[in-house]
Design a protein around this motif. Structure first.
Motif, PDB file in Angstrom:
ATOM      1  N   VAL A 167      23.418  78.956  40.846  1.00  0.00           N
ATOM      2  CA  VAL A 167      22.391  78.942  41.902  1.00  0.00           C
ATOM      3  C   VAL A 167      21.167  79.751  41.476  1.00  0.00           C
TER       4      VAL A 167
ATOM      5  N   ASP B 281      32.763  83.505  42.282  1.00  0.00           N
ATOM      6  CA  ASP B 281      31.429  83.820  42.808  1.00  0.00           C
ATOM      7  C   ASP B 281      30.439  84.142  41.686  1.00  0.00           C
TER       8      ASP B 281
ATOM      9  N   ASN C  13      28.268  86.966  54.613  1.00  0.00           N
ATOM     10  CA  ASN C  13      27.926  86.838  53.194  1.00  0.00           C
ATOM     11  C   ASN C  13      26.435  87.053  52.998  1.00  0.00           C
TER      12      ASN C  13
ATOM     13  N   PRO D  19      24.062  84.485  49.156  1.00  0.00           N
ATOM     14  CA  PRO D  19      23.151  83.332  49.096  1.00  0.00           C
ATOM     15  C   PRO D  19      21.703  83.759  49.398  1.00  0.00           C
TER      16      PRO D  19
ATOM     17  N   ALA E  19      24.033  74.397  47.669  1.00  0.00           N
ATOM     18  CA  ALA E  19      25.113  74.398  48.660  1.00  0.00           C
ATOM     19  C   ALA E  19      26.449  74.532  47.946  1.00  0.00           C
ATOM     20  N   ALA E  20      27.352  75.311  48.549  1.00  0.00           N
ATOM     21  CA  ALA E  20      28.698  75.471  47.972  1.00  0.00           C
ATOM     22  C   ALA E  20      29.724  74.943  48.964  1.00  0.00           C
TER      23      ALA E  20
ATOM     24  N   VAL F  76      29.593  73.208  43.689  1.00  0.00           N
ATOM     25  CA  VAL F  76      28.220  73.663  43.953  1.00  0.00           C
ATOM     26  C   VAL F  76      27.279  72.481  43.731  1.00  0.00           C
TER      27      VAL F  76
ATOM     28  N   ILE G 299      29.228  80.814  40.588  1.00  0.00           N
ATOM     29  CA  ILE G 299      28.320  80.219  41.589  1.00  0.00           C
ATOM     30  C   ILE G 299      26.950  80.903  41.510  1.00  0.00           C
TER      31      ILE G 299
ATOM     32  N   THR H   7      19.958  77.652  51.425  1.00  0.00           N
ATOM     33  CA  THR H   7      21.332  77.711  50.925  1.00  0.00           C
ATOM     34  C   THR H   7      22.284  77.414  52.080  1.00  0.00           C
TER      35      THR H   7
ATOM     36  N   PHE I 237      26.489  77.918  52.160  1.00  0.00           N
ATOM     37  CA  PHE I 237      27.703  78.198  51.389  1.00  0.00           C
ATOM     38  C   PHE I 237      28.930  78.088  52.275  1.00  0.00           C
TER      39      PHE I 237
ATOM     40  N   ASP J  99      19.311  80.556  55.093  1.00  0.00           N
ATOM     41  CA  ASP J  99      20.724  80.458  54.722  1.00  0.00           C
ATOM     42  C   ASP J  99      21.474  80.017  55.975  1.00  0.00           C
TER      43      ASP J  99
END
Ligand SMILES: C[S@@+](CC[C@H](N)C(=O)[O-])C[C@H]1O[C@@H](n2cnc3c(N)ncnc32)[C@H](O)[C@@H]1O
Length: 276
Positions: free
Chosen positions: A71, A64, A94, A97, A213-214, A269, A67, A179, A181, A88
């Motif tokens: 990002v 993370d 989460n 993001p 985007a993940a 990612v 990431i 975002t 994720f 998001d």
């Protein structure tokens, strides 16, 4: 730690994957698709938000961190989006993001299908768990747009709005930045739904809107609080193929990750802009 695409033996990986885990796409008949398990076949309202949060975000891990760097650097250098309307998609349990977009966004929509996750999000934006400070400190470090924000969670509580919704029904052309994720590949086993979800997310942005985007790489599904949830096994090539028709300036990076659970092979990612 990030690794380049080259650190995977791509050719043998694709041979193995196409022959063992996925049928020839030319044989992807309507009957094949119908037999697979789609997004609507799962009880998303039974998603155990607390268990998911604890396992994934109870403490900041190296994947993370990487990431966040990708990002936050992307949005920081993009900066065309001050005062942006942000989304998001599939926010789940989460907050990070949304935090990456906070300096640039006048409003952040936390868009989520599951009732449990919407309740969790409402609670968290009022009273965030302490671990989110680890995530914020990492994105804040050395990035001037984030630095002036002394109380990110107070700001988030004023700018964030939790919204019920389905990724497949997002209205096109609504948001300046977004975002998504671990959603498009983690809500279905069906490749056609993975592609549709990814494209629906990007299409919800205005032309030239910025996105990050993940994706879990080569995931075979996951368990949350004793329940199984689906995954569509994707790699960098699948992500690029899904994004190309709807996005430009696409950059895809592989992030090393192996300790989260069994049944995946790193993370991916993607950053870019919605096509005009
Ligand atoms: C693997 S979780 C990812 C959660 C979070 N984004 C993260 O980074 O950890 C997938 C999320 O997608 C949500 N979801 C499932 N189907 C959806 C749909 N059709 N539309 C929007 N969200 C959906 C789930 O409820 C869950 O929160």
């Amino acid at each position: 730690m990030a690794v380049s695409d080259a650190s995977y033996d791509r050719d043998s990986y694709h041979r193995r994957r196409k022959s063992v885990t996925r049928p020839d796409p030319r044989l992807d008949s309507a009957m094949d698709i119908a037999r697979r398990v789609g997004n609507a076949d799962f009880d998303w309202d039974a998603f155990d938000s607390a268990a998911y949060f604890e396992h994934n975000y109870g403490t900041l891990r190296g994947d993370d961190e990487r990431i966040i760097e990708i990002v936050a650097d992307f949005f920081h250098s993009d900066r065309r989006t001050w005062g942006a309307r942000a989304i998001d998609v599939g926010a789940g349990a989460n907050l990070y993001p949304a935090l990456t977009m906070l300096p640039f966004a006048g409003e952040v929509i936390l868009f989520e299908r599951a009732f449990t996750n919407r309740e969790w999000l409402q609670d968290q934006i009022k009273k965030p768990c302490p671990s989110w400070w680890q995530f914020w400190s990492h994105m804040n470090a050395g990035r001037s747009a984030y630095k002036p924000i002394k109380d990110p969670f107070d700001l988030l509580s004023r700018r964030a709005k939790v919204e019920k919704g389905n990724i497949f029904s997002l209205k096109p052309g609504q948001y300046d930045m977004g975002t998504m994720f671990f959603v498009a590949e983690s809500i279905t086993t069906r490749n056609d739904e993975f592609v549709r979800a990814t494209q629906s997310f990007v299409n919800s942005l205005v032309p030239r809107g910025s996105f990050a985007a993940a994706f879990m790489r080569d995931s075979s599904g996951y368990r949350v609080g004793g329940r199984s949830f689906p995954a569509c096994s994707v790699d960098e090539r699948d992500v690029r193929q899904a994004l190309d028709p709807v996005a430009t300036d696409v950059r895809i990076q592989t992030v090393e990750s192996k300790d989260l659970r069994d049944g995946y092979c790193g993370m991916i990612v993607a950053t870019g802009h919605k096509r005009t």
